[in-house]
Write a protein that holds these residues in place. Structure first.
Motif, short mmCIF file in Angstrom:
data_model
loop_
_atom_site.label_atom_id
_atom_site.label_comp_id
_atom_site.label_asym_id
_atom_site.label_seq_id
_atom_site.Cartn_x
_atom_site.Cartn_y
_atom_site.Cartn_z
N PHE A 188 -2.77 2.28 -8.91
CA PHE A 188 -1.44 2.04 -9.06
C PHE A 188 -0.34 3.01 -8.89
O PHE A 188 -0.57 3.96 -9.93
N GLU A 189 -0.10 3.75 -7.91
CA GLU A 189 0.78 4.98 -7.84
C GLU A 189 2.16 4.85 -7.91
O GLU A 189 2.69 5.70 -8.81
N TYR A 190 2.74 3.68 -7.88
CA TYR A 190 4.24 3.38 -8.51
C TYR A 190 4.28 1.78 -8.92
O TYR A 190 3.57 0.86 -8.43
N CYS A 191 5.10 1.59 -9.86
CA CYS A 191 5.62 0.44 -10.35
C CYS A 191 6.85 0.59 -10.58
O CYS A 191 7.60 1.16 -11.41
N THR A 192 7.93 -0.49 -9.63
CA THR A 192 9.33 -0.04 -9.86
C THR A 192 9.82 -1.66 -9.89
O THR A 192 9.50 -2.44 -9.33
N PHE A 193 10.94 -1.73 -10.92
CA PHE A 193 11.55 -2.75 -11.21
C PHE A 193 12.97 -2.54 -10.63
O PHE A 193 13.73 -1.37 -11.12
N SER B 244 0.87 -1.26 -0.26
CA SER B 244 0.18 0.08 0.10
C SER B 244 1.16 1.15 -0.24
O SER B 244 1.79 1.10 0.54
N VAL B 245 0.51 2.38 -0.45
CA VAL B 245 1.03 3.62 -0.52
C VAL B 245 1.13 4.10 0.98
O VAL B 245 1.86 4.84 1.10
N LYS B 246 0.16 3.85 1.72
CA LYS B 246 0.15 4.32 2.98
C LYS B 246 1.38 3.92 3.80
O LYS B 246 2.00 4.86 4.76
N GLN B 247 1.98 2.83 3.46
CA GLN B 247 3.49 2.36 4.01
C GLN B 247 4.03 1.47 3.21
O GLN B 247 3.69 0.02 3.42
N PRO B 248 4.65 1.93 2.06
CA PRO B 248 5.32 1.18 1.42
C PRO B 248 6.37 0.07 1.76
O PRO B 248 7.58 0.45 1.59
N TYR C 286 10.28 0.77 0.79
CA TYR C 286 10.44 0.97 -0.70
C TYR C 286 10.40 2.38 -0.86
O TYR C 286 10.39 2.78 -1.97
N LYS C 287 10.21 3.18 0.08
CA LYS C 287 9.92 4.66 -0.03
C LYS C 287 11.04 5.35 -0.99
O LYS C 287 10.80 6.06 -2.02
N PRO D 160 30.81 -3.46 -3.19
CA PRO D 160 29.18 -3.59 -3.45
C PRO D 160 28.80 -2.31 -4.05
O PRO D 160 29.37 -1.02 -3.73
N LYS D 161 27.73 -2.41 -5.06
CA LYS D 161 27.17 -1.18 -5.54
C LYS D 161 26.24 -0.70 -4.49
O LYS D 161 25.72 -1.32 -3.41
N GLN D 162 25.87 0.53 -4.87
CA GLN D 162 24.87 1.15 -3.94
C GLN D 162 23.55 0.55 -4.13
O GLN D 162 23.15 0.73 -5.08
N GLY D 163 23.14 0.22 -2.76
CA GLY D 163 21.59 -0.35 -2.64
C GLY D 163 20.68 0.70 -2.56
O GLY D 163 21.08 1.85 -2.04
N TYR D 164 19.49 0.46 -2.80
CA TYR D 164 18.45 1.38 -2.47
C TYR D 164 17.06 1.29 -1.69
O TYR D 164 16.16 1.88 -1.57
#
Length: 224
Positions: free
Chosen positions: A123-128, A81-85, A201-202, A184-188
């Motif tokens: 759907f507010e966001y979709c991220t790969f 949920s966008v309320k608490q991703p 995931y914010k 290591p690569k920068q994580g997100y």
């Protein structure tokens, strides 16, 4: 006629199309449902069925751990949920926080709206997120800063103690040796220590395609 094989590029494009389609439907089965896990399972299964109708692909099971487990896809679907991703995932070992979870993530972020006889999923966001970017943001940033400052294994091990990274001295030493060989690569993601990793995931859903490999779609694109 045989179906084409699913690829990562097709997966990303189909996720965007799926969001557009589902945002216009009445999800009457979810009317009044407040359990986020139930909503997530509903969307995951609907997306898997959507893909399965169009592509040759392997669908995962709880035994395999991730939703799309084939070697070339290796992607878990996360719905939140966008309320608490945020969501959880199995804890395998501490290296996941530094080098990535071991698989890609496809994150759907929805806003559920109920009204008389109607349930909408906007759907507010979709991220790969590719595996190499699924590590913890702060942990990888600090490690990369230590390396840039000519830090050594002892500096990295000291940092692990400071953050209470799960593991013992042997684990810390092994990870530090690997880091010195391969930064290591920068994580997100934001990954909280627990019996299960808590993934937040914010940050990653709002990158707006500014990081190589991470693909972001936001509401205006998903409503087109």
């Amino acid at each position: 006629m045989s179906k084409p094989i699913l690829t990562i590029n097709k997966l990303i494009e189909e996720a965007k199309q799926f969001c557009k389609i589902q945002s216009k439907e009445n999800h009457i089965e979810l009317l009044g449902v407040t359990d986020g896990k139930a909503v997530g399972t509903y969307i995951e299964h609907k997306f898997q069925n959507y893909l399965d109708e169009k592509y040759t692909m392997e669908i995962g099971s709880s035994a395999k751990g991730i939703d799309l487990p084939s070697k070339d896809i290796n992607t878990d679907i996360k719905v939140t949920s966008v309320k608490q991703p945020q969501s959880s995932c199995p804890y395998r070992d501490s290296k996941q926080k530094i080098f990535g979870l071991g698989y890609n993530l496809l994150v759907f972020v929805y806003n559920k709206k109920d009204s008389a006889g109607r349930c909408e999923l906007d759907f507010e966001y979709c991220t790969f997120v590719p595996n190499e970017r699924t590590a913890d943001f702060t942990t990888t940033k600090m490690i990369r800063d230590i390396i840039k400052a000519d830090g050594n294994e002892e500096d990295i091990i000291s940092y692990f103690y400071n953050i209470n990274l799960p593991g013992d001295e042997i684990t810390y030493t092994q990870i530090a040796e690997r880091i010195m060989e391969n930064t290591p690569k920068q994580g997100y993601l934001t990954i909280s220590n627990a019996l299960q990793w808590r993934l937040q995931y914010k940050r990653v859903i709002t990158l707006n395609n500014s990081v190589e490999g991470i693909v972001n779609f936001e509401k205006d694109e998903l409503d087109e």
